[in-house]
Design an enzyme around this catalytic site. Sequence first.
Site, mmCIF file in Angstrom:
data_model
loop_
_atom_site.group_PDB
_atom_site.id
_atom_site.type_symbol
_atom_site.label_atom_id
_atom_site.label_comp_id
_atom_site.label_asym_id
_atom_site.label_seq_id
_atom_site.Cartn_x
_atom_site.Cartn_y
_atom_site.Cartn_z
ATOM 1 N N ARG A 1 0.853 -1.201 0.000
ATOM 2 C CA ARG A 1 0.000 0.000 0.000
ATOM 3 C C ARG A 1 0.878 1.235 0.000
ATOM 4 O O ARG A 1 0.966 1.958 0.990
ATOM 5 C CB ARG A 1 -0.939 -0.084 1.163
ATOM 6 C CG ARG A 1 -1.836 -1.270 0.871
ATOM 7 C CD ARG A 1 -3.013 -1.371 1.623
ATOM 8 N NE ARG A 1 -4.139 -1.475 0.718
ATOM 9 C CZ ARG A 1 -5.362 -1.662 1.144
ATOM 10 N NH1 ARG A 1 -5.616 -1.729 2.399
ATOM 11 N NH2 ARG A 1 -6.352 -1.766 0.275
ATOM 12 N N GLN B 1 -0.326 2.178 -5.849
ATOM 13 C CA GLN B 1 -1.758 2.448 -5.692
ATOM 14 C C GLN B 1 -2.576 2.022 -6.919
ATOM 15 O O GLN B 1 -3.661 1.476 -6.778
ATOM 16 C CB GLN B 1 -1.945 3.946 -5.473
ATOM 17 C CG GLN B 1 -2.917 4.256 -4.380
ATOM 18 C CD GLN B 1 -2.807 5.690 -3.922
ATOM 19 O OE1 GLN B 1 -2.024 6.483 -4.448
ATOM 20 N NE2 GLN B 1 -3.599 6.041 -2.942
ATOM 21 N N ASP C 1 -3.614 -1.637 -6.852
ATOM 22 C CA ASP C 1 -4.196 -2.108 -5.590
ATOM 23 C C ASP C 1 -5.631 -2.622 -5.796
ATOM 24 O O ASP C 1 -6.606 -1.873 -5.722
ATOM 25 C CB ASP C 1 -4.159 -0.940 -4.598
ATOM 26 C CG ASP C 1 -4.661 -1.310 -3.226
ATOM 27 O OD1 ASP C 1 -5.167 -2.435 -3.043
ATOM 28 O OD2 ASP C 1 -4.563 -0.462 -2.326
ATOM 29 N N SER D 1 -8.242 -2.242 -2.835
ATOM 30 C CA SER D 1 -8.909 -0.936 -2.772
ATOM 31 C C SER D 1 -9.948 -0.781 -3.878
ATOM 32 O O SER D 1 -11.057 -0.305 -3.627
ATOM 33 C CB SER D 1 -7.901 0.201 -2.903
ATOM 34 O OG SER D 1 -7.097 0.261 -1.764
ATOM 35 N N TYR E 1 -2.969 -0.941 7.875
ATOM 36 C CA TYR E 1 -4.006 -1.861 8.344
ATOM 37 C C TYR E 1 -4.166 -1.751 9.859
ATOM 38 O O TYR E 1 -3.226 -1.397 10.567
ATOM 39 C CB TYR E 1 -3.634 -3.310 7.996
ATOM 40 C CG TYR E 1 -3.709 -3.610 6.530
ATOM 41 C CD1 TYR E 1 -4.925 -3.565 5.842
ATOM 42 C CD2 TYR E 1 -2.568 -3.965 5.809
ATOM 43 C CE1 TYR E 1 -4.995 -3.854 4.497
ATOM 44 C CE2 TYR E 1 -2.624 -4.254 4.455
ATOM 45 C CZ TYR E 1 -3.848 -4.203 3.805
ATOM 46 O OH TYR E 1 -3.919 -4.492 2.469
HETATM 47 P P1 NAD Z 1 -9.303 -3.452 5.818
HETATM 48 O O1 NAD Z 1 -10.265 -3.933 4.791
HETATM 49 O O2 NAD Z 1 -8.206 -4.352 6.269
HETATM 50 O O3 NAD Z 1 -10.141 -3.035 7.122
HETATM 51 C C1 NAD Z 1 -11.257 -2.197 7.064
HETATM 52 C C2 NAD Z 1 -11.304 -1.306 8.278
HETATM 53 O O4 NAD Z 1 -11.645 -2.059 9.450
HETATM 54 C C3 NAD Z 1 -9.982 -0.609 8.614
HETATM 55 O O5 NAD Z 1 -10.166 0.776 8.537
HETATM 56 C C4 NAD Z 1 -9.681 -1.079 10.032
HETATM 57 O O6 NAD Z 1 -9.056 -0.087 10.807
HETATM 58 C C5 NAD Z 1 -11.063 -1.400 10.549
HETATM 59 N N1 NAD Z 1 -11.142 -2.250 11.748
HETATM 60 C C6 NAD Z 1 -10.420 -3.343 12.102
HETATM 61 N N2 NAD Z 1 -10.801 -3.818 13.299
HETATM 62 C C7 NAD Z 1 -11.818 -3.009 13.724
HETATM 63 C C8 NAD Z 1 -12.646 -2.984 14.861
HETATM 64 N N3 NAD Z 1 -12.508 -3.866 15.856
HETATM 65 N N4 NAD Z 1 -13.571 -2.001 14.955
HETATM 66 C C9 NAD Z 1 -13.728 -1.083 13.977
HETATM 67 N N5 NAD Z 1 -12.981 -1.059 12.861
HETATM 68 C C10 NAD Z 1 -12.036 -2.004 12.739
HETATM 69 O O7 NAD Z 1 -8.675 -2.066 5.415
HETATM 70 P P2 NAD Z 1 -8.574 -1.352 4.001
HETATM 71 O O8 NAD Z 1 -9.882 -0.786 3.653
HETATM 72 O O9 NAD Z 1 -8.008 -2.314 3.035
HETATM 73 O O10 NAD Z 1 -7.548 -0.169 4.246
HETATM 74 C C11 NAD Z 1 -6.913 0.131 5.432
HETATM 75 C C12 NAD Z 1 -6.236 1.487 5.323
HETATM 76 O O11 NAD Z 1 -5.224 1.491 4.350
HETATM 77 C C13 NAD Z 1 -7.158 2.620 4.962
HETATM 78 O O12 NAD Z 1 -6.881 3.709 5.786
HETATM 79 C C14 NAD Z 1 -6.789 2.992 3.604
HETATM 80 O O13 NAD Z 1 -7.042 4.357 3.324
HETATM 81 C C15 NAD Z 1 -5.331 2.680 3.598
HETATM 82 N N6 NAD Z 1 -4.875 2.461 2.220
HETATM 83 C C16 NAD Z 1 -3.745 3.093 1.797
HETATM 84 C C17 NAD Z 1 -3.300 2.923 0.496
HETATM 85 C C18 NAD Z 1 -2.079 3.610 -0.008
HETATM 86 O O14 NAD Z 1 -1.478 4.373 0.705
HETATM 87 N N7 NAD Z 1 -1.674 3.355 -1.231
HETATM 88 C C19 NAD Z 1 -3.994 2.091 -0.362
HETATM 89 C C20 NAD Z 1 -5.132 1.437 0.112
HETATM 90 C C21 NAD Z 1 -5.567 1.641 1.416
#
Ligand code: NAD
Length: 377
Positions: free
Chosen positions: A122, A127, A130, A133, A228
Amino acid sequence: MKISVPRETHLGETRAPLTPDSAAKLLKLGAQLEVEAGLGQAAGHADEAYVKAGATIATDRQALLSSADIVLRLRKPAVEEIVLLKPGCIHASLLDPFKEKALVQAFAERGVSAISMEFIPRTTRAQKMDVLSSQANLGGYEAVILAARYANKIFPMMTTAAGTILPAKVFIIGVGVAGLQAIATAKRLGAKVTAYDTRPVVEEQVKSLGAQFLKIDVGETGQTKDGYAKALTEEQIQKQRDAMRKTCGDSDIVITAAQVFGRKAPILVTAEMLNAMKPGSVVVDLAVETGGNVEGVVYDQVTDRNGVKIVGMANLPGRVPLHASQVYSANLTALIEEFWDKQEKRFVLKLDDEIIKGCLVTHGGKIVNEKLIAQPT
Ligand code: NAD
């Protein structure tokens, strides 16, 4: 270099790993491209569109796979198909590698260089590749559309001659990519949205979308270097459930999208919390494919619990296959373009590149990925 794209075989899969537009891009690189007949049918792309782009259509799946230097797909292959691949070829798809140990082993034994699209790092540079996403974004949208369909009320506020209709109250638990899109979509439909996530950085993002952030003090949380969530202790999760019970009871719609990378999803909405919800409310569990956030959710079914609908439909991006295929295909194509040597007209597996190091799981007869070698328990 020959790229082969077999048709998806998973029951009910509507998405295609490659669209005709992406096919044209790969051919422009100088690749030879063969796709299996019917590849894009369920996503709205006829074989003729691939032929028009310059690809060849294959009707013999075995020959298609065994002649490939690169295989591109969406879902993991059946273990039985690995022996059809040429040793030394590259295979890129989702692999679910933490769970699919036999599959990863089979790739290693066959000498295939397998890329797990879940493991694309990530980073800003990666990006565009990905797939988690790109698919989660559409899943978040679709969760709200499903919730609206099963709800017994509308989302927006309406002031009419017959009186005022109050906006629906939506509570979103887990604000990663899917949760953020769910907030945006519910707001567009006019709902009043509250959201919660364990990662403190999310509060700002929730507020910037015009939603309220539910503050719960569960002690130390944080996130990994990839962004994550870290897994919470059972005690922290209980604190979280206690604090969320009232908001669930006040909400018309609850959408859960809370996941912890490489682990089973935490149960956040318990039977007791469901009992506190009003008849006619709807709960959509976006984490159903990793075990579910909602107690009693049934995989790929909509169930009724004392008048509360629990939606456990799987593969939500597959409900909008045209766009899900468009973005998945763009992600795969970006990966090929990034490592394509234009002079030599071939994909170069740069083993010391951060992206390849992150997503390559087997190479040279061995399992090579650090995340798999140091698998979380
Ligand atoms: P994910 O699908 O692994 O998880 C979804 C969400 O569940 C996360 O926000 C996590 O914090 C939350 N979660 C976990 N346990 C929880 C709990 N007990 N209660 C409430 N929420 C809980 O995550 P994702 O959607 O794949 O992405 C995670 C992060 O990575 C995001 O902030 C996203 O913006 C970031 N991201 C960054 C890039 C990049 O920089 N290139 C790319 C993709 C995603």
